[in-house]
Motif scaffolding. Structure first.
Motif, PDB file in Angstrom:
ATOM      1  N   SER A   1       1.689 -11.796  19.721  1.00 13.09           N
ATOM      2  CA  SER A   1       0.678 -12.139  18.717  1.00 13.09           C
ATOM      3  C   SER A   1      -0.550 -12.762  19.368  1.00 13.09           C
ATOM      4  N   GLY A   2      -1.702 -12.467  18.782  1.00 15.26           N
ATOM      5  CA  GLY A   2      -2.946 -13.076  19.265  1.00 15.26           C
ATOM      6  C   GLY A   2      -3.764 -13.577  18.087  1.00 15.26           C
ATOM      7  N   ILE A   3      -4.634 -14.515  18.367  1.00 12.04           N
ATOM      8  CA  ILE A   3      -5.443 -15.132  17.308  1.00 12.04           C
ATOM      9  C   ILE A   3      -6.910 -15.138  17.731  1.00 12.04           C
ATOM     10  N   LEU A   4      -7.761 -14.784  16.797  1.00 17.21           N
ATOM     11  CA  LEU A   4      -9.199 -14.796  17.079  1.00 17.21           C
ATOM     12  C   LEU A   4      -9.897 -15.648  16.034  1.00 17.21           C
ATOM     13  N   LEU A   5     -10.450 -16.778  16.474  1.00 19.82           N
ATOM     14  CA  LEU A   5     -11.144 -17.648  15.533  1.00 19.82           C
ATOM     15  C   LEU A   5     -12.636 -17.374  15.587  1.00 19.82           C
TER      16      LEU A   5
ATOM     17  N   TYR B   1      -1.951  -7.702  10.329  1.00 22.06           N
ATOM     18  CA  TYR B   1      -3.354  -7.967  10.670  1.00 22.06           C
ATOM     19  C   TYR B   1      -3.907  -8.765   9.504  1.00 22.06           C
ATOM     20  N   MET B   2      -4.103 -10.035   9.706  1.00 25.12           N
ATOM     21  CA  MET B   2      -4.501 -10.893   8.590  1.00 25.12           C
ATOM     22  C   MET B   2      -5.589 -11.876   9.013  1.00 25.12           C
ATOM     23  N   THR B   3      -6.483 -12.171   8.065  1.00 19.39           N
ATOM     24  CA  THR B   3      -7.490 -13.197   8.328  1.00 19.39           C
ATOM     25  C   THR B   3      -7.405 -14.240   7.234  1.00 19.39           C
TER      26      THR B   3
ATOM     27  N   LYS C   1      -3.529  -1.502   8.341  1.00 19.29           N
ATOM     28  CA  LYS C   1      -3.931  -1.166   9.710  1.00 19.29           C
ATOM     29  C   LYS C   1      -5.433  -1.402   9.830  1.00 19.29           C
ATOM     30  N   GLN C   2      -5.919  -1.576  11.060  1.00 18.55           N
ATOM     31  CA  GLN C   2      -7.357  -1.774  11.269  1.00 18.55           C
ATOM     32  C   GLN C   2      -7.882  -0.615  12.127  1.00 18.55           C
ATOM     33  N   PHE C   3      -9.105  -0.196  11.823  1.00 14.35           N
ATOM     34  CA  PHE C   3      -9.665   0.919  12.592  1.00 14.35           C
ATOM     35  C   PHE C   3     -10.268   0.445  13.916  1.00 14.35           C
ATOM     36  N   ARG C   4     -10.689  -0.812  13.957  1.00 10.86           N
ATOM     37  CA  ARG C   4     -11.239  -1.343  15.196  1.00 10.86           C
ATOM     38  C   ARG C   4     -10.962  -2.853  15.265  1.00 10.86           C
ATOM     39  N   GLY C   5      -9.679  -3.164  15.462  1.00 12.85           N
ATOM     40  CA  GLY C   5      -9.289  -4.574  15.509  1.00 12.85           C
ATOM     41  C   GLY C   5      -9.918  -5.257  16.723  1.00 12.85           C
ATOM     42  N   LYS C   6     -10.362  -6.497  16.515  1.00  8.58           N
ATOM     43  CA  LYS C   6     -11.040  -7.221  17.598  1.00  8.58           C
ATOM     44  C   LYS C   6     -10.109  -8.250  18.224  1.00  8.58           C
TER      45      LYS C   6
ATOM     46  N   ASN D   1      -3.840 -19.589  22.641  1.00  9.06           N
ATOM     47  CA  ASN D   1      -3.111 -19.252  21.422  1.00  9.06           C
ATOM     48  C   ASN D   1      -2.445 -17.882  21.428  1.00  9.06           C
ATOM     49  N   ASP D   2      -2.086 -17.366  22.585  1.00  7.31           N
ATOM     50  CA  ASP D   2      -1.314 -16.119  22.582  1.00  7.31           C
ATOM     51  C   ASP D   2       0.152 -16.486  22.413  1.00  7.31           C
ATOM     52  N   VAL D   3       0.840 -15.776  21.517  1.00  7.81           N
ATOM     53  CA  VAL D   3       2.257 -16.074  21.313  1.00  7.81           C
ATOM     54  C   VAL D   3       3.085 -15.027  22.061  1.00  7.81           C
TER      55      VAL D   3
ATOM     56  N   GLU E   1     -12.028  -1.902   9.118  1.00 11.72           N
ATOM     57  CA  GLU E   1     -12.294  -1.881  10.561  1.00 11.72           C
ATOM     58  C   GLU E   1     -11.658  -3.118  11.197  1.00 11.72           C
ATOM     59  N   SER E   2     -11.993  -4.274  10.647  1.00 10.22           N
ATOM     60  CA  SER E   2     -11.462  -5.537  11.168  1.00 10.22           C
ATOM     61  C   SER E   2     -11.448  -6.544  10.017  1.00 10.22           C
ATOM     62  N   THR E   3     -10.317  -7.181   9.794  1.00  6.52           N
ATOM     63  CA  THR E   3     -10.237  -8.133   8.666  1.00  6.52           C
ATOM     64  C   THR E   3     -11.190  -9.316   8.891  1.00  6.52           C
ATOM     65  N   ASN E   4     -11.396  -9.697  10.158  1.00  2.00           N
ATOM     66  CA  ASN E   4     -12.352 -10.785  10.414  1.00  2.00           C
ATOM     67  C   ASN E   4     -13.756 -10.357   9.971  1.00  2.00           C
ATOM     68  N   ASN E   5     -14.140  -9.105  10.324  1.00  3.22           N
ATOM     69  CA  ASN E   5     -15.476  -8.635   9.939  1.00  3.22           C
ATOM     70  C   ASN E   5     -15.612  -8.548   8.426  1.00  3.22           C
TER      71      ASN E   5
ATOM     72  N   GLY F   1      -8.352 -15.043  12.480  1.00  2.00           N
ATOM     73  CA  GLY F   1      -7.754 -13.701  12.506  1.00  2.00           C
ATOM     74  C   GLY F   1      -6.459 -13.736  13.299  1.00  2.00           C
ATOM     75  N   ILE F   2      -5.397 -13.254  12.672  1.00  2.00           N
ATOM     76  CA  ILE F   2      -4.073 -13.308  13.311  1.00  2.00           C
ATOM     77  C   ILE F   2      -3.498 -11.889  13.371  1.00  2.00           C
ATOM     78  N   GLY F   3      -3.105 -11.473  14.546  1.00  2.00           N
ATOM     79  CA  GLY F   3      -2.451 -10.166  14.693  1.00  2.00           C
ATOM     80  C   GLY F   3      -1.043 -10.386  15.233  1.00  2.00           C
ATOM     81  N   ILE F   4      -0.058  -9.767  14.596  1.00  4.04           N
ATOM     82  CA  ILE F   4       1.337  -9.908  15.056  1.00  4.04           C
ATOM     83  C   ILE F   4       1.954  -8.508  15.127  1.00  4.04           C
TER      84      ILE F   4
HETATM   85  C1  BTN Z   1      -6.330 -11.585  20.939  1.00  4.14           C
HETATM   86  O1  BTN Z   1      -5.131 -11.501  21.202  1.00  4.14           O
HETATM   87  O2  BTN Z   1      -7.186 -11.371  21.793  1.00  4.14           O
HETATM   88  C2  BTN Z   1      -6.741 -11.919  19.541  1.00  4.14           C
HETATM   89  C3  BTN Z   1      -6.289 -10.862  18.584  1.00  4.14           C
HETATM   90  C4  BTN Z   1      -6.680 -11.123  17.136  1.00  4.14           C
HETATM   91  C5  BTN Z   1      -6.329  -9.946  16.262  1.00  4.14           C
HETATM   92  C6  BTN Z   1      -6.529 -10.234  14.814  1.00  4.14           C
HETATM   93  S1  BTN Z   1      -5.844  -8.967  13.794  1.00  4.14           S
HETATM   94  C7  BTN Z   1      -6.613  -9.631  12.399  1.00  4.14           C
HETATM   95  C8  BTN Z   1      -7.994 -10.100  12.825  1.00  4.14           C
HETATM   96  N1  BTN Z   1      -8.962  -9.021  12.722  1.00  4.14           N
HETATM   97  C9  BTN Z   1      -9.427  -8.649  13.912  1.00  4.14           C
HETATM   98  O3  BTN Z   1     -10.256  -7.738  14.120  1.00  4.14           O
HETATM   99  N2  BTN Z   1      -8.864  -9.402  14.889  1.00  4.14           N
HETATM  100  C10 BTN Z   1      -7.964 -10.389  14.335  1.00  4.14           C
END
Ligand code: BTN
Length: 314
Positions: free
Chosen positions: A185-189, A132-134, A112-117, A175-177, A86-90, A204-207
């Motif tokens: 790319s976005g990052i969720l800490l 999609y990496m944490t 792939k993630q089913f519900r990326g955050k 931290n948006d690239v 669902e989400s690598t962070n979760n 959590g890093i998504g590119i």
């Molecule tokens: C953002 O741009 O708002 C942050 C996006 C972060 C996405 C990554 S993908 C890997 C990790 N798992 C998640 O569910 N979210 C982060």
């Protein structure tokens, strides 16, 4: 495991490796070698099998065997997990709460993630083809108030890696690239905190690499392939992991001061007039720098305001 050892032998050789050489090195039969090779191939690992022997051919398949072996070559203590979730962070948070983490840091990758955050409770488009990496990292005495700087540092590391492939890569605070005027790319800490000390930092890093972006994103987001860059996701994941862990070690010694100049140089926010929206409304002014904690400083008609959380208009 024998299969991993065989993969390592192929991975480290530029030439084909003969079946007998593998069998002799590992004290197994040729038939057994064949079985292990089939196992690797069944996981999507591309192995050329000819009369000259076996050769690993890099491909865009993400597997824990290939990724673990490349990460092990970096000599960094990191456990690698690859799984569609669902989400690598979760998933990493679940490992932590079930006490399933060791002293080693973690790299959790999902094809792939089913519900990326995303940040601020948003969804993050996570279809096949993206990264999609944490990264889970156990800091030494990191105050929770320092976590923003870790986020800025991670954004900087992702920027440096993407910069090798494409021009005009910048960071929008925090931290948006971006490539040009579109987000790539976005990052969720997230963190697990004990008495104001962050015990685990979950980065959590998504590119967007070759994933197809939804129509609703076409004006605001881009991907490496949309920019004409063809690259294997594994190459990006390995470089980002190495860069982040090496720079976190530097950060632990020197703090953010070492990075602030480069962060500002690569920023598309600092030095420009921007509008920042948050729960408390929105303010427009020139972004003049960062506070010691990494907050954005905005000159609002001569009064310097500190933005702790907010959305900067690109
Ligand atoms: C953002 O741009 O708002 C942050 C996006 C972060 C996405 C990554 S993908 C890997 C990790 N798992 C998640 O569910 N979210 C982060």
């Amino acid at each position: 495991m024998t299969t991993d050892k065989i993969f390592d032998m192929l991975f480290t050789s530029v030439l084909h490796v003969r079946g007998e050489a593998i069998a002799d090195a590992l004290g197994i039969t040729r038939t057994a070698v064949n079985k292990h090779i089939k196992k690797l191939q069944s996981q999507g690992i591309n192995i050329d099998a000819t009369r000259r022997g076996y050769k690993y051919i890099n491909s865009d398949t993400l597997t824990s065997i290939t990724l673990s072996s490349r990460i092990a070559a970096l000599k960094l203590p990191i456990n690698v997990i690859v799984s569609e979730v669902e989400s690598t962070n979760n998933s990493v948070k679940a490992l932590i709460s079930n006490n399933e983490v060791t002293d080693k840091n973690i790299l959790f990758v999902a094809p792939k993630q089913f519900r990326g955050k995303g940040r601020l409770g948003r969804e993050f488009d996570s279809s096949e083809g993206g990264v999609y990496m944490t990264l889970c990292y156990n800091p030494h005495n990191l105050a929770v108030s320092d976590s923003l700087k870790i986020v800025l540092l991670t954004g900087l590391c992702v920027t440096r890696v993407l910069d090798k492939y494409v021009p005009n890569v910048t960071i929008k605070w925090p931290n948006d690239v971006f490539i040009g005027n579109k987000k790539v790319s976005g990052i969720l800490l997230e963190s697990v905190v004990n008495e104001f000390i962050a015990e685990n930092i979950i980065l959590g890093i998504g590119i967007n690499v070759s994933n197809v972006l939804g129509d609703h994103l076409s004006n605001i987001a881009t991907s490496l392939s949309a920019q004409g860059v063809e690259v294997y996701r594994e190459d990006i994941i390995v470089q980002v992991t190495e860069m982040v862990f090496r720079e976190l070690a530097v950060y632990e010694k020197t703090g953010f001061d070492t990075f602030i100049g480069e962060y500002i140089k690569r920023s598309r926010t600092i030095g420009n007039v921007v509008t920042v929206s948050s729960q408390n409304g929105s303010i427009t002014g020139k972004a003049v720098g960062l506070s010691e904690e990494g907050n954005l400083l905005i000159d609002n008609n001569g009064k310097i305001e500190k933005i702790i959380v907010g959305d900067v208009e690109a």
